[in-house]
Design a protein around this motif. Sequence first.
Motif, PDB file in Angstrom:
ATOM      1  N   LEU A 218      65.048  30.219 -62.185  1.00 39.78           N
ATOM      2  CA  LEU A 218      66.091  30.991 -61.501  1.00 39.78           C
ATOM      3  C   LEU A 218      65.636  32.425 -61.259  1.00 39.78           C
ATOM      4  O   LEU A 218      65.919  33.004 -60.202  1.00 39.78           O
ATOM      5  N   VAL A 219      64.953  33.005 -62.240  1.00 43.02           N
ATOM      6  CA  VAL A 219      64.441  34.371 -62.086  1.00 43.02           C
ATOM      7  C   VAL A 219      63.467  34.440 -60.922  1.00 43.02           C
ATOM      8  O   VAL A 219      63.574  35.319 -60.049  1.00 43.02           O
ATOM      9  N   LEU A 220      62.515  33.511 -60.882  1.00 37.71           N
ATOM     10  CA  LEU A 220      61.541  33.492 -59.791  1.00 37.71           C
ATOM     11  C   LEU A 220      62.210  33.207 -58.452  1.00 37.71           C
ATOM     12  O   LEU A 220      61.830  33.772 -57.420  1.00 37.71           O
ATOM     13  N   GLY A 221      63.228  32.342 -58.463  1.00 39.88           N
ATOM     14  CA  GLY A 221      63.961  32.057 -57.227  1.00 39.88           C
ATOM     15  C   GLY A 221      64.675  33.275 -56.693  1.00 39.88           C
ATOM     16  O   GLY A 221      64.696  33.516 -55.475  1.00 39.88           O
ATOM     17  N   ALA A 222      65.279  34.068 -57.594  1.00 39.52           N
ATOM     18  CA  ALA A 222      65.972  35.286 -57.166  1.00 39.52           C
ATOM     19  C   ALA A 222      64.996  36.281 -56.568  1.00 39.52           C
ATOM     20  O   ALA A 222      65.271  36.900 -55.525  1.00 39.52           O
ATOM     21  N   VAL A 223      63.837  36.450 -57.194  1.00 36.76           N
ATOM     22  CA  VAL A 223      62.831  37.381 -56.678  1.00 36.76           C
ATOM     23  C   VAL A 223      62.326  36.919 -55.312  1.00 36.76           C
ATOM     24  O   VAL A 223      62.221  37.717 -54.364  1.00 36.76           O
ATOM     25  N   ALA A 224      62.024  35.626 -55.183  1.00 37.66           N
ATOM     26  CA  ALA A 224      61.525  35.098 -53.911  1.00 37.66           C
ATOM     27  C   ALA A 224      62.570  35.218 -52.805  1.00 37.66           C
ATOM     28  O   ALA A 224      62.256  35.613 -51.668  1.00 37.66           O
ATOM     29  N   ALA A 225      63.825  34.902 -53.127  1.00 39.68           N
ATOM     30  CA  ALA A 225      64.892  35.024 -52.126  1.00 39.68           C
ATOM     31  C   ALA A 225      65.060  36.479 -51.698  1.00 39.68           C
ATOM     32  O   ALA A 225      65.297  36.768 -50.516  1.00 39.68           O
ATOM     33  N   GLY A 226      64.941  37.389 -52.651  1.00 35.05           N
ATOM     34  CA  GLY A 226      65.048  38.805 -52.321  1.00 35.05           C
ATOM     35  C   GLY A 226      63.966  39.240 -51.353  1.00 35.05           C
ATOM     36  O   GLY A 226      64.232  39.975 -50.391  1.00 35.05           O
ATOM     37  N   VAL A 227      62.738  38.789 -51.573  1.00 34.93           N
ATOM     38  CA  VAL A 227      61.630  39.143 -50.673  1.00 34.93           C
ATOM     39  C   VAL A 227      61.899  38.622 -49.262  1.00 34.93           C
ATOM     40  O   VAL A 227      61.705  39.332 -48.268  1.00 34.93           O
ATOM     41  N   VAL A 228      62.360  37.368 -49.170  1.00 36.82           N
ATOM     42  CA  VAL A 228      62.636  36.769 -47.856  1.00 36.82           C
ATOM     43  C   VAL A 228      63.712  37.549 -47.116  1.00 36.82           C
ATOM     44  O   VAL A 228      63.584  37.855 -45.917  1.00 36.82           O
ATOM     45  N   LEU A 229      64.793  37.914 -47.813  1.00 39.59           N
ATOM     46  CA  LEU A 229      65.888  38.649 -47.165  1.00 39.59           C
ATOM     47  C   LEU A 229      65.455  40.047 -46.744  1.00 39.59           C
ATOM     48  O   LEU A 229      65.833  40.514 -45.665  1.00 39.59           O
ATOM     49  N   ILE A 230      64.677  40.709 -47.570  1.00 40.94           N
ATOM     50  CA  ILE A 230      64.200  42.041 -47.216  1.00 40.94           C
ATOM     51  C   ILE A 230      63.337  41.990 -45.962  1.00 40.94           C
ATOM     52  O   ILE A 230      63.499  42.794 -45.034  1.00 40.94           O
ATOM     53  N   LEU A 231      62.416  41.047 -45.907  1.00 41.47           N
ATOM     54  CA  LEU A 231      61.548  40.914 -44.730  1.00 41.47           C
ATOM     55  C   LEU A 231      62.346  40.529 -43.489  1.00 41.47           C
ATOM     56  O   LEU A 231      62.101  41.057 -42.388  1.00 41.47           O
ATOM     57  N   ALA A 232      63.323  39.618 -43.671  1.00 49.54           N
ATOM     58  CA  ALA A 232      64.134  39.187 -42.528  1.00 49.54           C
ATOM     59  C   ALA A 232      64.975  40.341 -41.996  1.00 49.54           C
ATOM     60  O   ALA A 232      65.076  40.553 -40.776  1.00 49.54           O
ATOM     61  N   GLY A 233      65.580  41.107 -42.902  1.00 50.54           N
ATOM     62  CA  GLY A 233      66.386  42.240 -42.468  1.00 50.54           C
ATOM     63  C   GLY A 233      65.549  43.325 -41.811  1.00 50.54           C
ATOM     64  O   GLY A 233      65.935  43.909 -40.787  1.00 50.54           O
ATOM     65  N   ALA A 234      64.386  43.595 -42.372  1.00 53.27           N
ATOM     66  CA  ALA A 234      63.516  44.634 -41.808  1.00 53.27           C
ATOM     67  C   ALA A 234      62.962  44.234 -40.448  1.00 53.27           C
ATOM     68  O   ALA A 234      62.650  45.088 -39.618  1.00 53.27           O
ATOM     69  N   ALA A 235      62.836  42.924 -40.222  1.00 49.94           N
ATOM     70  CA  ALA A 235      62.285  42.458 -38.947  1.00 49.94           C
ATOM     71  C   ALA A 235      63.283  42.569 -37.811  1.00 49.94           C
ATOM     72  O   ALA A 235      62.895  42.457 -36.638  1.00 49.94           O
ATOM     73  N   TYR A 236      64.575  42.791 -38.114  1.00 48.70           N
ATOM     74  CA  TYR A 236      65.586  42.814 -37.058  1.00 48.70           C
ATOM     75  C   TYR A 236      65.299  43.901 -36.035  1.00 48.70           C
ATOM     76  O   TYR A 236      65.396  43.661 -34.827  1.00 48.70           O
ATOM     77  N   GLY A 237      64.942  45.111 -36.496  1.00 50.32           N
ATOM     78  CA  GLY A 237      64.733  46.229 -35.584  1.00 50.32           C
ATOM     79  C   GLY A 237      63.699  45.943 -34.510  1.00 50.32           C
ATOM     80  O   GLY A 237      63.999  46.008 -33.304  1.00 50.32           O
ATOM     81  N   PRO A 238      62.451  45.593 -34.887  1.00 55.61           N
ATOM     82  CA  PRO A 238      61.444  45.286 -33.868  1.00 55.61           C
ATOM     83  C   PRO A 238      61.838  44.125 -32.956  1.00 55.61           C
ATOM     84  O   PRO A 238      61.604  44.168 -31.750  1.00 55.61           O
ATOM     85  N   VAL A 239      62.438  43.091 -33.538  1.00 60.10           N
ATOM     86  CA  VAL A 239      62.848  41.935 -32.727  1.00 60.10           C
ATOM     87  C   VAL A 239      63.927  42.329 -31.727  1.00 60.10           C
ATOM     88  O   VAL A 239      63.895  41.940 -30.551  1.00 60.10           O
ATOM     89  N   ALA A 240      64.907  43.117 -32.190  1.00 62.23           N
ATOM     90  CA  ALA A 240      65.981  43.550 -31.295  1.00 62.23           C
ATOM     91  C   ALA A 240      65.452  44.435 -30.175  1.00 62.23           C
ATOM     92  O   ALA A 240      65.904  44.338 -29.020  1.00 62.23           O
ATOM     93  N   GLN A 241      64.490  45.303 -30.492  1.00 61.78           N
ATOM     94  CA  GLN A 241      63.913  46.169 -29.455  1.00 61.78           C
ATOM     95  C   GLN A 241      63.184  45.347 -28.405  1.00 61.78           C
ATOM     96  O   GLN A 241      63.300  45.614 -27.202  1.00 61.78           O
ATOM     97  N   ARG A 242      62.429  44.375 -28.852  1.00 59.97           N
ATOM     98  CA  ARG A 242      61.726  43.527 -27.889  1.00 59.97           C
ATOM     99  C   ARG A 242      62.718  42.761 -27.019  1.00 59.97           C
ATOM    100  O   ARG A 242      62.517  42.619 -25.803  1.00 59.97           O
ATOM    101  N   ALA A 243      63.797  42.260 -27.636  1.00 58.04           N
ATOM    102  CA  ALA A 243      64.799  41.532 -26.865  1.00 58.04           C
ATOM    103  C   ALA A 243      65.478  42.449 -25.847  1.00 58.04           C
ATOM    104  O   ALA A 243      65.747  42.039 -24.711  1.00 58.04           O
ATOM    105  N   ALA A 244      65.752  43.704 -26.255  1.00 61.06           N
ATOM    106  CA  ALA A 244      66.393  44.648 -25.345  1.00 61.06           C
ATOM    107  C   ALA A 244      65.485  44.960 -24.160  1.00 61.06           C
ATOM    108  O   ALA A 244      65.938  45.032 -23.009  1.00 61.06           O
TER     109      ALA A 244
END
Length: 256
Positions: A218-244
């Motif tokens: 569970l500890v490792l799952g929480a850390v891994a999920a956190g990394v995925v969400l951080i990367l996904a959230g941070a990727a929104y800006g560049p993706v949104a700019q390209r879409a715009a």
Amino acid sequence: MGGESTTDTAPRGSGATTGPAGSRTGQRLSGLVVALGLVLFLGGFVWGAVVYQPYTVPTDSMTPTVGAGDRILAERVDGTDVRRGDVVVFRDATWADSPMVKRVVAVGGDTVSCCQDGKLKVNGKEMDEPYLPSGTAAESSHFAGVTVPEGRLFLLGDERRTSLDSTAHLTDAAGGTVARSAVDARVEAVVWPLDGMLPRPSGFAELGALSPPGPLRLVLGAVAAGVVLILAGAAYGPVAQRAARSRARTGSDGVR
């Protein structure tokens, strides 16, 4: 004149009203995703630091389960929670001045002996120990039945030809046993090299319930999920700019 009026109003209606509003909503969602990711990531690390303690194993007495120089993660537990088959970290001044790693093969009230038919015997039952190196039990120290006092443990190394364990202390006042209170932690995984979780000691199951696994997955799952969400959230800006930019080019081509 009528054609010019139609050309001027279409881009304003499609771009000015939906673009900025959608962008602001996306930015808010992106921020929430990153925040949730940070909570999971940092929370997982804090949880792991509270529950687990890292150790470096100095000898080969537990090979092949744990080798000399391996880094292990051990769950902090109370000695009263230790069960047969557990690999534990403990301190006993009569054994050594530093933490030691051994396997619990018998608990208070058990009678243990070795090695009839090349196998360890606990309470009259021969134990299946697949974690041992080939021939280890047959070549280990032979000893007659030892009855473990209540509140104490009998411990052996998996590499019994060289392990300084309970068999090396049979003439001590405690008959080679160690107090449950001497246990600091229960080993759950080898993290370097990346051998992963220790196998379950199923051979001891017929003598009683095995210890439940700790929360490491569970500890490792929480850390891994956190990394995925951080990367996904941070990727929104560049993706949104390209879409715009893509929408802007499409709209510009349509006006022409």
